[in-house]
Design a protein around this motif. Sequence first.
Motif, short mmCIF file in Angstrom:
data_model
loop_
_atom_site.label_atom_id
_atom_site.label_comp_id
_atom_site.label_asym_id
_atom_site.label_seq_id
_atom_site.Cartn_x
_atom_site.Cartn_y
_atom_site.Cartn_z
N ILE A 297 72.84 -17.22 23.08
CA ILE A 297 74.13 -17.75 23.76
C ILE A 297 75.11 -18.39 22.55
O ILE A 297 76.20 -18.05 22.62
CB ILE A 297 73.50 -19.05 24.57
N PHE A 298 74.61 -18.78 21.39
CA PHE A 298 75.35 -19.46 20.63
C PHE A 298 76.07 -18.05 19.91
O PHE A 298 77.22 -18.26 19.61
CB PHE A 298 74.53 -20.42 19.51
N LEU A 299 75.58 -17.30 19.45
CA LEU A 299 75.87 -16.04 18.57
C LEU A 299 76.93 -15.27 19.59
O LEU A 299 77.84 -14.90 19.01
CB LEU A 299 74.85 -15.22 18.09
N PHE A 300 76.59 -15.36 20.84
CA PHE A 300 77.51 -14.25 21.73
C PHE A 300 78.70 -15.07 21.98
O PHE A 300 79.82 -14.27 22.12
CB PHE A 300 76.81 -13.96 23.29
N GLN A 301 79.07 -16.06 21.61
CA GLN A 301 80.14 -17.01 21.75
C GLN A 301 81.23 -16.33 20.88
O GLN A 301 82.52 -16.44 21.03
CB GLN A 301 80.12 -18.32 22.00
N TYR A 302 80.76 -15.78 19.65
CA TYR A 302 81.80 -15.28 18.68
C TYR A 302 81.90 -13.99 18.88
O TYR A 302 82.58 -13.48 17.95
CB TYR A 302 81.14 -15.67 17.27
N ILE A 303 81.31 -13.11 19.91
CA ILE A 303 81.78 -11.87 20.05
C ILE A 303 82.99 -11.66 20.74
O ILE A 303 83.03 -12.31 21.88
CB ILE A 303 80.65 -11.05 20.81
N PRO A 304 83.99 -10.81 20.35
CA PRO A 304 85.30 -10.61 20.91
C PRO A 304 85.30 -9.98 22.26
O PRO A 304 84.36 -9.14 22.27
CB PRO A 304 86.17 -10.10 20.12
N GLN A 305 85.99 -10.20 23.14
CA GLN A 305 86.19 -9.35 24.32
C GLN A 305 86.79 -7.85 23.98
O GLN A 305 87.51 -8.06 22.82
CB GLN A 305 87.22 -10.02 25.42
N PRO A 306 86.58 -6.89 24.42
CA PRO A 306 85.64 -6.79 25.58
C PRO A 306 84.29 -6.58 25.43
O PRO A 306 83.58 -6.67 26.25
CB PRO A 306 86.22 -5.24 26.49
N TRP A 307 83.68 -6.69 24.19
CA TRP A 307 82.47 -6.63 23.79
C TRP A 307 81.71 -7.43 24.27
O TRP A 307 80.51 -7.19 24.83
CB TRP A 307 82.22 -6.31 22.15
N LYS A 308 81.93 -8.69 24.54
CA LYS A 308 81.18 -9.88 24.95
C LYS A 308 80.92 -9.50 26.43
O LYS A 308 79.73 -9.59 27.00
CB LYS A 308 81.93 -11.35 24.68
N GLY A 309 81.88 -9.33 27.21
CA GLY A 309 81.71 -9.06 28.46
C GLY A 309 80.82 -7.76 28.94
O GLY A 309 79.90 -7.94 29.74
N LEU A 310 80.96 -6.80 27.94
CA LEU A 310 80.34 -5.64 28.39
C LEU A 310 78.80 -5.91 28.15
O LEU A 310 77.88 -5.47 28.66
CB LEU A 310 80.70 -4.42 27.31
N LEU A 311 78.32 -6.72 26.89
CA LEU A 311 77.26 -6.96 26.89
C LEU A 311 76.33 -8.24 27.72
O LEU A 311 75.24 -7.91 28.24
CB LEU A 311 76.90 -7.49 25.37
N ASP A 312 77.35 -8.86 28.10
CA ASP A 312 76.84 -9.90 29.20
C ASP A 312 76.65 -9.31 30.39
O ASP A 312 75.60 -9.93 31.42
CB ASP A 312 77.96 -11.13 29.49
N ALA A 313 77.13 -8.04 30.82
CA ALA A 313 76.82 -7.21 32.08
C ALA A 313 75.30 -7.18 32.14
O ALA A 313 74.95 -7.16 33.03
CB ALA A 313 77.52 -6.05 32.01
N GLY A 314 74.76 -6.47 30.96
CA GLY A 314 73.33 -6.14 30.79
C GLY A 314 72.81 -7.34 31.09
O GLY A 314 71.51 -7.33 31.73
N VAL A 315 72.87 -8.46 30.58
CA VAL A 315 72.26 -9.72 30.83
C VAL A 315 72.45 -10.04 32.16
O VAL A 315 71.20 -10.63 32.76
CB VAL A 315 72.67 -10.83 29.86
N VAL A 316 73.44 -10.14 32.78
CA VAL A 316 73.53 -10.28 34.19
C VAL A 316 72.70 -9.59 35.00
O VAL A 316 72.04 -10.11 35.96
CB VAL A 316 75.13 -10.12 34.70
N ILE A 317 72.71 -8.07 34.90
CA ILE A 317 71.84 -7.13 35.61
C ILE A 317 70.30 -7.52 35.48
O ILE A 317 69.37 -7.69 36.42
CB ILE A 317 71.89 -5.78 35.09
N GLY A 318 69.81 -7.92 34.31
CA GLY A 318 68.61 -8.49 33.82
C GLY A 318 68.39 -9.81 34.66
O GLY A 318 67.18 -10.06 35.30
N LEU A 319 69.33 -10.55 34.59
CA LEU A 319 68.97 -12.06 35.54
C LEU A 319 68.89 -11.77 36.91
O LEU A 319 68.14 -12.46 37.63
CB LEU A 319 69.96 -12.99 34.99
N ILE A 320 69.81 -11.02 37.46
CA ILE A 320 69.66 -10.61 39.06
C ILE A 320 68.27 -10.07 39.15
O ILE A 320 67.70 -10.43 40.15
CB ILE A 320 70.92 -9.77 39.31
N TRP A 321 67.94 -9.11 38.37
CA TRP A 321 66.58 -8.69 38.65
C TRP A 321 65.59 -9.74 38.70
O TRP A 321 64.47 -9.57 39.39
CB TRP A 321 66.31 -7.37 37.48
N GLY A 322 65.77 -10.47 37.82
CA GLY A 322 64.58 -11.44 37.47
C GLY A 322 64.76 -12.64 38.79
O GLY A 322 63.70 -12.99 39.17
#
Length: 179
Positions: A124-149
């Motif tokens: 979470i700390f490291l991801f805040q330094y990733i610029p858009q659109p990369w941050k949001g694109l990577l967050d999409a994967g996390v969102v899918i994993g969390l929804i699955w969870g």
Amino acid sequence: MDEKPFTICGVIAAGWSLAGLLLLLGFAIWRLSLYTIESLHMPMNWMHWTVFIGFTVFMAHSEGYKGFQKKFSPRFAARTKYLLANSTVTQCIFAPLFSMGFFHAPKKRIVASICLTIMIVVFIFLFQYIPQPWKGLLDAGVVIGLIWGMISTILFCTKAFSNAEYNWDAEILNIHSKS
């Protein structure tokens, strides 16, 4: 195996356990979805789409399927079911943490839970330094994993609460013994 009757404290603890986890996951899904939506409104090239699709598939498999569905969710459901008839006041108050394996669990489970939590906080700390659109694109994967969870946890809890033969190892230490 003869089941013990539910207690009022146990019902409260089990409800708080599931609600606490779902609130935690739901909040993370909501927050990360905002970054994903923002990134999907930005201009993207083939590299963006490749990362978006590849990381989303990777996270669905590794976080959603392997992490939640095959390990975390069934154990969480078993520990939450345990609370119904065996909850102490401490377990009731800290029910989500109990069901996630932070205490009254084997040392290996506690260490794994703490290490996973630290790893998530670091990401979470490291991801805040990733610029858009990369941050949001990577967050999409996390969102899918969390929804699955979230879905797998609800399904496993439903199965555990409705099936007396639900026998997943809850990894609970006998807290009443002096050994």
